[in-house]
Structures are given as structure tokens and as C-alpha cells.
Motif scaffolding. Sequence first.
Motif, PDB file in Angstrom:
ATOM      1  N   VAL A  11       0.403  -1.005  -0.599  1.00 19.07           N
ATOM      2  CA  VAL A  11       0.088  -0.022  -0.370  1.00 19.07           C
ATOM      3  C   VAL A  11       0.927   0.967   0.028  1.00 19.07           C
ATOM      4  CG1 VAL A  11      -1.555   1.432   1.266  1.00 19.07           C
ATOM      5  CG2 VAL A  11      -1.903  -1.319   1.215  1.00 19.07           C
ATOM      6  N   TYR A  13       2.590   4.593   0.709  1.00 13.33           N
ATOM      7  CA  TYR A  13       3.157   5.075   1.995  1.00 13.33           C
ATOM      8  C   TYR A  13       2.421   6.685   2.275  1.00 13.33           C
ATOM      9  CZ  TYR A  13       6.063   8.586   0.147  1.00 13.33           C
ATOM     10  OH  TYR A  13       6.367  10.140   0.137  1.00 13.33           O
ATOM     11  N   PHE A  38      11.802   1.093   1.017  1.00 13.15           N
ATOM     12  CA  PHE A  38      12.511   1.228   1.050  1.00 13.15           C
ATOM     13  C   PHE A  38      13.545   0.346  -0.772  1.00 13.15           C
ATOM     14  CE2 PHE A  38      11.219   1.864   4.585  1.00 13.15           C
ATOM     15  CZ  PHE A  38      12.824   2.342   5.246  1.00 13.15           C
ATOM     16  N   GLN A 118      12.784  -3.014   5.330  1.00 14.12           N
ATOM     17  CA  GLN A 118      11.608  -3.222   5.625  1.00 14.12           C
ATOM     18  C   GLN A 118      11.104  -2.954   4.383  1.00 14.12           C
ATOM     19  OE1 GLN A 118      11.483  -0.911   9.517  1.00 14.12           O
ATOM     20  NE2 GLN A 118       9.760  -0.949   9.560  1.00 14.12           N
ATOM     21  N   THR A 120       6.623  -1.398   4.588  1.00 13.90           N
ATOM     22  CA  THR A 120       5.949  -0.407   4.738  1.00 13.90           C
ATOM     23  C   THR A 120       4.943  -0.552   5.542  1.00 13.90           C
ATOM     24  OG1 THR A 120       5.560   0.493   2.786  1.00 13.90           O
ATOM     25  CG2 THR A 120       7.338   1.926   4.434  1.00 13.90           C
ATOM     26  N   ASP A 121       4.357  -2.508   5.159  1.00 11.30           N
ATOM     27  CA  ASP A 121       3.382  -2.740   5.965  1.00 11.30           C
ATOM     28  C   ASP A 121       3.226  -3.640   6.294  1.00 11.30           C
ATOM     29  OD1 ASP A 121       4.690  -4.592   3.831  1.00 11.30           O
ATOM     30  OD2 ASP A 121       2.390  -5.708   3.083  1.00 11.30           O
ATOM     31  N   ASP A 122       3.916  -5.025   6.991  1.00 13.48           N
ATOM     32  CA  ASP A 122       4.195  -5.288   7.289  1.00 13.48           C
ATOM     33  C   ASP A 122       5.413  -5.467   8.699  1.00 13.48           C
ATOM     34  OD1 ASP A 122       7.051  -6.057   6.685  1.00 13.48           O
ATOM     35  OD2 ASP A 122       5.650  -7.897   6.044  1.00 13.48           O
ATOM     36  N   ASP A 123       5.974  -4.090   8.623  1.00 18.75           N
ATOM     37  CA  ASP A 123       6.844  -3.703   9.694  1.00 18.75           C
ATOM     38  C   ASP A 123       8.180  -4.390   9.632  1.00 18.75           C
ATOM     39  OD1 ASP A 123       7.039  -0.473   8.951  1.00 18.75           O
ATOM     40  OD2 ASP A 123       5.112  -0.211  10.688  1.00 18.75           O
ATOM     41  N   ALA A 124       8.629  -5.552   8.633  1.00 17.93           N
ATOM     42  CA  ALA A 124       8.811  -6.644   9.616  1.00 17.93           C
ATOM     43  C   ALA A 124      10.470  -6.800   9.562  1.00 17.93           C
ATOM     44  CB  ALA A 124       8.355  -8.184   8.518  1.00 17.93           C
ATOM     45  N   ASN A 125      10.777  -5.956   8.707  1.00 20.52           N
ATOM     46  CA  ASN A 125      12.329  -5.807   8.130  1.00 20.52           C
ATOM     47  C   ASN A 125      13.037  -7.311   9.284  1.00 20.52           C
ATOM     48  OD1 ASN A 125      15.275  -5.568   9.323  1.00 20.52           O
ATOM     49  ND2 ASN A 125      14.767  -3.639  10.606  1.00 20.52           N
TER      50      ASN A 125
END
Lengths: 249, 310
Positions: A11, A13, A38, A118, A120-125
Motif C-alpha cells: 500500500v 506510504y 526501501f 523493511q 512498510t506494510d508488515d514493518d517486519a524488517n
Amino acid sequence: MKVLVPVKRVVDYNVKVRVKSDGSGVETSNVRMSMNPFDEIAVEAAVRLKESGAVTEIVAVSAGNAGCQDTLRTALAMGADRGMLIETETELQPLAVAKLLKAVCDMEQPRVVLCGKQATDDDANQTGQMLAALLDWPQATCASQIVLSSDTATVVREIDGGLETVEIDLPGVVTADLRLNEPRYVTLPNLMKAKKKPIDVILAATLEVDIAPRLATLWVAEPPARPAGVKLNNVAELVAHLRNAGVIA
Amino acid sequence: MNVLLLAEHDNAALNEATANTLAAACLIGSHIDVLVVGNECRPVAEKAARLAGVSHVLLVEASHLADGLPENIAAQLVAMAAGYTHILAPATSTGKSVMPRVAAALDVAQISEIIAVESPDTFTRPIYAGNALLTVKSSDPVKVMTVRATAFPAVGEDGCAPIESVAAVADRGRSRVVSRDLTRSGRPELASADTIVSGGRGLASRENFHAVLEPLADRLGAALGATRAAVDAGFVANDLQIGQTGKIVAPQLYIAVGLSGAIQHLAGMKDSLIIVAINKDAEAPIFQVADFGLVGDLFELVPALTKALD
Ligand SMILES: Cc1cc2nc3c(=O)[nH]c(=O)nc-3n(C[C@H](O)[C@H](O)[C@H](O)COP(=O)(O)OP(=O)(O)OC[C@H]3O[C@@H](n4cnc5c(N)ncnc54)[C@H](O)[C@@H]3O)c2cc1C
Ligand SMILES: Nc1ncnc2c1ncn2[C@@H]1O[C@H](COP(=O)(O)O)[C@@H](O)[C@H]1O
């Protein structure tokens, strides 16, 4: 040197996502989708490395549904040479993506995988580090500068206390942080030219890796809203309020 | 439940986030081993042994473990994972680079930056820059997670756990730290500061950022923070960035100066107890989360506020 750049469709940002009223997730239909910011930075870094002669070929890879073709086209318009869509309708968690990317690395044998740090949807990194572990390669995450030689990557990393420079042997995984570069805009002529570049479509199922989700979503909720605040007329009022709240002496 | 917790440290001092992570571990189970991996870091292990709720401190010392290289730290954790149901680390730069490697090597998911423990297999974490909170249930045999320090109040220091030495795994040898350029300041650490004075693009220059915000921060004993725009413009170093991709903070008092309040910035500070916004644009989104707002020119209001505090 061949570089693989995994790009995720997320999605945009700028969209403020809405939680679905049944708590099953966030609303993603009819919202603007874009390449993970990113990953744009990672593609840009790869293109600049190619422009400088350090890299000879850039392969952009996206895992997900057919919509990821758009994301790959963007990468091709920025300067990637070819695209690969690993197609599946299954919800992909980072471990699954890392396994798919490992299968791609086994086929393509890149010297460097350049991910975003990372999504930007799950912000998992997680995905870059997981891929590095599965390949048993070294990693350099959160890169704000990358210098490649034939056998090593020297990477300036953004860490909690400041900056760290690491040198990793290649092949290796590098993940891009915000200050690595400012991605170029995709121009219409480049987008047209990118239509001629190839995108291979591979069904995820043919890679024979276990991509079933390990984490079940129980519910998704809105974060608690902060109660409305007040606008004050002057500094004296502010000081009085802060003293009253006990947060200043 | 058997929990293994990776301590965060620099070989000299234990990072405070470890005590917050331990609080999350205590919500999961009562057997908690803290792993201190480094070199010549016994003082760190001694400090960890005093944290409340620790069963054992496991100390691993070797020269190739000194720099916290993720390849080596992850290999150490994987070698020690048997018998643990949960492996936790603070969601710091180290935790974020190490734990996904551990999870992948164990063929399990990793759960990033949990903010709540619902039960030993169910956890809540923010997604979409904190615009939604996701609660997941893990079916993996071992749960590998990072913990957001600001979401769990630190445990106390009345413990006295035994310290056991554990053999180090071999050096992976394919990465090296060349140098570190760590910012030093006399101010409190951002992550644990009670008060933060944070500036954005509105400060307009590096000189202004320091000339305007430092006297206020000095007066309040505050840490300085910044937006991505302020960091990108070179006003301050990258380690002061607060937000989705920077630091997560939750001080008692957050004073936001000349910053608009983009969702990516709010993601890092909206759990602060009291938020003050100073901005010349009455419509700036930061006012939607601020408890107290002042609309006006920061170059007048901030010095006036500093003066009013004397
Ligand atoms: C993937 C991604 C990740 C990101 N991660 C982060 C992150 O972690 N942290 C982060 O902060 N940002 C992040 N951003 C950037 C974010 O979207 C915003 O661009 C950024 O936060 C804006 O910074 P700002 O508020 O300082 O600048 P602006 O939005 O330009 O706001 C400046 C404000 O200053 C005010 N102002 C100007 N002059 C004065 C004056 N004299 N007196 C009073 N007020 C004045 C203006 O009214 C304005 O509201 C990210 C962006 C992306 C795409
Ligand atoms: N579905 C996907 N397809 C391609 N690349 C991905 C995908 N998911 C994650 N990645 C890559 O992994 C990085 C980190 O994602 P994450 O671990 O989900 O935060 C992203 O910036 C991408 O480079």
C-alpha cells in the motif's frame, strides 16, 4: 557482477490505511499500491552501481499475485535489466519470501542480494536477514553507503548509536536504509522502454518450498486514539499545564 | 515455558532495553535464561544477574564475539536453542539483525517488535507504521521475537541469578566491523529519556536546530530528537531520527517543534505520555495527537518557553 533486487508491492506510504470493521485485516482493495519505498532505494542503489561499472546485471524479483507485475515494471523503468514474478495467491510471510528468494538465488547465482530493510506494510524488517541465514551468507543491514569490490562489500550501516562500517565477503545480502540515496523518478519514456524488458513468471508452487503462513492472524485493531488536546494561547499557559501534569519541575 | 533472552550490551554496560524485554519474558514464563554474548563482558553478566526474574545468566566470551556480528551471534543462539520455547531480544539494531537469522535457521517465523503478550503463543505488534495493531498466534515449536522496549516497564534489580559460562561457537569469519562512529552526547539516551525535545524541517538549519532547541533541552534535562527531514537536511545525526524507521520513544514529555507530524514520525512517538506541539501551521497533523499546542513561530515561542521555565 549480478545483483538480485527483491521488490515488494505494498500500500502506498501516503495512504492512511483503515482497519476492516470485522477486524480481519486492513482494507487493501481500491487503495493505491506502490513499490515499497526501501525497495525503490535498493533498485536505485543497484542502478547506480551498474552505472559506475561495478554491476553488470540487475534482476528484480517480486513474490505475490499478478499485481506485482506493476512493481516489476517500475523496477525495470528505473534501470533493472529483467524481472521475475514468483506468483502465488497465498499470503506470504517473511520466512516464506526468504525461502522463495533462496530458490531464486540457487538458480540465478547473484553475487549480491540488495533488499529493502523493511516493508512498510508488515514493518517486519526480516526478509533479508532470513535469506542470508538460509543461504549461509553474511549480511549488512540498514545500509547508507555501499562500495563493492569483486570479493567484498563495504557497507556503512545505520545503527542505534550512530554509524558502523562493516565489510562482508561476497556473496552476501545487503539491505537498504533511507539515506542510501534518493530514487530517481520513473519517466514515461523509460516506462515505455521497460515494456520491452522481459519478466519471467514462475509459479511459486513449482519452486517446491513450504510457504504456508506460520502465524495466524487472530485480529487486527485500530490503535487506541489519543484524546483530543487543546490549543493554548501563550507560553505561560503551557508552562502552567505542564507543571500541573507534573512533567516539568 | 523456557525463555532464552539475548542481552543487549557493548561489552561494558548492559543496555536498559534488556530489562524491558525481561518484563515481556516474565509475562510468557517463569524460567528465563539471559544470554550475554561478547568479549570480556563479565560485568555485563553481573549486572544482568541482578535483574528480577532471571533464572540463569549464560555468559559466552570470545574475541570473535566482541563486535556483535549477526552471523556469529545468531550461530551462538542457534547452538543453544534446544529446550527453549521462546527466544527473545530487544528490538534494537542488534536484535533486528540477529533474530531473523535465528528464526530462519530454526525454520520458524520471527515476530517483530511485540508490544503485548496475550498468551505464551499469542502476541500483538504494530503494522503499517502503527496505524493498525496485529494480533498473531504462532504454531511454531519455538517462538523467536523482538520486543519493543517502550511497551514494557523495566523489571527491578533485586535478583541474584547464578552466572554460568558457555562455550563459544566457531567464528563464521565472513564479515568484519571496520569502524564505528558513535555519537556521544552528555544528554540522556533517547530510548530512555523522560523528556524529549524534537525538531523538524521548520528549524531550517543545523545552526538553528542547536541554537533554538539546546537551551530548552538543557533546561529540561531532555534528549534531542528529530524527524527524517531534519536528519536528511543534515541538522543532526541519523541516530536522533524518531519514527517508523528510526527510534521508538515514549517519554513523559515530548515537545515537537517545527515538525508536521507525518504518520511515519507519529509511529515513533505517539505513545508519549504528554505531547506538546509548536508549529506555525494550525492545521499541521501533529496537533491531532498533541495534548497541548501552541500555534506560532517557533523562533519566538521556543526561546520564550525556555525563559518562562527559569
Ligand atoms: C518509508 C518512509 C519512512 C519514513 N520514516 C520516517 C521516520 O522514521 N521518521 C520521520 O520523522 N519521518 C519519516 N519519514 C518521512 C515523513 O514521511 C516526513 O517526510 C517527515 O517526517 C517530515 O519531517 P518534518 O515534519 O520535519 O518536515 P515537514 O513535513 O516539512 O514539516 C515542517 C513543519 O514545520 C513547520 N514550520 C516551518 N517553519 C516554522 C516556524 N518558523 N515556526 C513553527 N513551525 C514552523 C511547518 O508548518 C511544518 O508543519 C519516512 C518516509 C518514508 C517514505
Ligand atoms: N513479497 C516480496 N517480494 C519481493 N521482495 C520482498 C517481498 N517481501 C519482502 N521482500 C523484500 O524484503 C524486504 C524486507 O521486507 P520485510 O522483512 O517484510 O520487512 C523488502 O524491502 C523487500 O526487499
